[in-house]
Scaffold this motif. Sequence first.
Motif: not given
Length: 283
Positions: A160-169, A200-210
């Motif tokens: 996640l921190f290397r160049e280029p970082p691996t996109p993480y969803r 972070q530009r290449t990290i996406t966090v999406l929450v599935i709610p109760f």
Amino acid sequence: MPPSPTVPLRQQRLGFELRKLRERAGLSSTAAANLLGGPQARISNIEAGRYAVSADRVRTLARNYSCPDEAYVDALAAMTGGRKRGWWEEYRDTLPSDLQDLAELEHHATALRVAVTIHMPGLLQTTEHARAVMREAVPPLRSYEIEHRVSHRVKRQAVLFREPPTPYRALVHEAALRMGFGGPDIARAQLGYLLEMSEQRTITVLVIPFGEAGFPASGQPITCATGPVPQLDTVVLDTDHGCEFLDAEAQLHRYRSVLNRMESRALSQEKSRDLIQHIAREL
């Protein structure tokens, strides 16, 4: 080349893909060996991943098998060099082999997409949270085993921190946000770190709610590691008995669909951050 004592996951996958090409061409291993000008055992060892193979030989085999997909052949040729070892090999004698395979897969992935319901995404865990989770293992892990696993998990996060970082969803169910491993302080710090990483530009966090009607998954953590071409994607299921690696076309299609349906139930990035902050304030 002599056979490798421990076959890297990448080398195993290359052999599996070459076997698929041969079978689609309608050739037996003996016929393929005759075209290559060698013994049948050579084809069997290559397909089993026991022998490393050169990029030139991969291209020769693909040509013999009349494979028209140049991008796919190029991707297979890039998978050669099976004797090269990554940092994960230092854990080969101390951790289960599937954890080394997971680290290798993440290292080579062009993108990572994960879904979790109870635990935080492995690459977004703090050290203390990871340690608290591992203390709950059954059967219990010894202290030094926990430290080996924590160290390994932290090193995995380097993608996640290397160049280029691996996109993480990451698709994270609200249940995972409320588990509270390690107590309020560790849980609060973990949620803070999740928020920080989500910026972070290449990290996406999406929450599935109760409260979402229906849930298209069984609850086990899912990772989809994207390859250079879709045929080389891999799905990893984190089970009680270890990681299960899936790469058959039908399996890939199924879990891509599951992840898409899960994401359709998730909040937006902004609303996901709001919910994470709200839960952190409640601790």
